[in-house]
Design a protein around this motif. Structure first.
Motif, mmCIF file in Angstrom:
data_model
loop_
_atom_site.group_PDB
_atom_site.id
_atom_site.type_symbol
_atom_site.label_atom_id
_atom_site.label_comp_id
_atom_site.label_asym_id
_atom_site.label_seq_id
_atom_site.Cartn_x
_atom_site.Cartn_y
_atom_site.Cartn_z
ATOM 1 N N ASP A 85 0.835 -1.216 0.000
ATOM 2 C CA ASP A 85 0.000 0.000 0.000
ATOM 3 C C ASP A 85 0.864 1.259 0.000
ATOM 4 N N LEU A 86 2.148 1.108 0.299
ATOM 5 C CA LEU A 86 3.040 2.272 0.288
ATOM 6 C C LEU A 86 3.523 2.539 -1.135
ATOM 7 N N LEU A 87 3.721 3.807 -1.448
ATOM 8 C CA LEU A 87 4.288 4.185 -2.742
ATOM 9 C C LEU A 87 5.765 3.783 -2.771
ATOM 10 N N PRO A 88 6.351 3.608 -3.965
ATOM 11 C CA PRO A 88 7.754 3.200 -4.042
ATOM 12 C C PRO A 88 8.696 4.079 -3.208
ATOM 13 N N GLY A 89 8.500 5.381 -3.250
ATOM 14 C CA GLY A 89 9.357 6.283 -2.470
ATOM 15 C C GLY A 89 9.177 6.077 -0.969
ATOM 16 N N GLU A 90 7.955 5.821 -0.562
ATOM 17 C CA GLU A 90 7.674 5.562 0.855
ATOM 18 C C GLU A 90 8.312 4.241 1.289
ATOM 19 N N GLN A 91 8.261 3.252 0.420
ATOM 20 C CA GLN A 91 8.889 1.963 0.736
ATOM 21 C C GLN A 91 10.396 2.130 0.911
ATOM 22 N N LYS A 92 10.983 2.963 0.062
ATOM 23 C CA LYS A 92 12.415 3.216 0.141
ATOM 24 C C LYS A 92 12.745 3.859 1.491
ATOM 25 N N THR A 93 11.939 4.819 1.892
ATOM 26 C CA THR A 93 12.145 5.473 3.185
ATOM 27 C C THR A 93 11.951 4.470 4.326
ATOM 28 N N LEU A 94 10.931 3.642 4.191
ATOM 29 C CA LEU A 94 10.701 2.621 5.222
ATOM 30 C C LEU A 94 11.921 1.717 5.365
#
Lengths: 137, 137
Positions: A50-59
């Motif tokens: 459910d996270l956007l690719p950029g959010e996943q990277k930050t995660l």
């Protein structure tokens, strides 16, 4: 992301440590295991996907950062990292520092017996120590 | 990465599905749960933080890809994703498709009872079906 709410069950079971770029970092109120949880501040996310690719990277960066910190802070032997969410649907990632002599080893900590909460002062001190030593992003 | 060896315990418990860019994807030989495992083809990695940033990025892409595939293939309700490694030190990431009516729900599958292996033909058919439907990278 000002309208973020930590799920009531997570709020009840944890201490607030710090808001990172994407996630709220909390400490599980369980003396048995050094156990932190990263909660992306997006109320509607229940799955990693459910996270956007950029959010996943930050995660991923935040998982790395917390893992490296915990390993050093607790001098642990193994990190256990998981997103389960069968009970609390709000997306959250467990990061647990494990020892071959801890209570549950080699089993996972999830669903293992009952939590043992910190005494009030003890919890405050632990959180304050973590806040003081966790590097700023 | 030609000298990669799957840990003997993982080799014993799984069926080979496919080599992705970074990981070997295998299916857990356990009929109770739709359960795949991604194993980065780096023999010396035991923790997520042992992977280089680029490898972690590829791992994240492969986790997404397998999660999305499993959700659609099994029509599951929740994905459980974890790296534990308390027993098998070789870094590996579990991806489990869960249902609110499955045997362990809402508990995690790790350490839950004994595996129920597929019958030989049944296992071969399942692997072949997965290989046929899993999109190429």
């Amino acid at each position: 992301m000002s309208d973020f709410f930590l799920h009531t069950q997570l709020a009840k079971d944890t201490f607030f440590i710090r808001d990172l770029k994407l996630c709220q970092l909390v400490l599980m109120n369980d003396k048995r295991f050094p156990w932190m949880v990263l909660v992306p501040r997006k109320n509607d996310a229940t799955e990693l996907t459910d996270l956007l690719p950029g959010e996943q990277k930050t995660l991923l960066e935040e998982i790395n950062r917390v893992s490296v910190f915990m390993k050093q802070f607790y001098r642990s032997e193994k990190m256990n990292i998981a997103t389960i969410g069968n009970i609390v649907p709000q997306l959250h990632i467990h990061i647990v520092a494990r020892f071959s002599k801890d209570l549950a080893w080699p089993k996972p900590v999830w669903g293992f017996g009952d939590m043992v909460p910190f005494m009030e002062e003890e919890g405050k001190e632990m959180v304050s120590k973590i806040q003081g030593q966790l590097p700023h992003g």
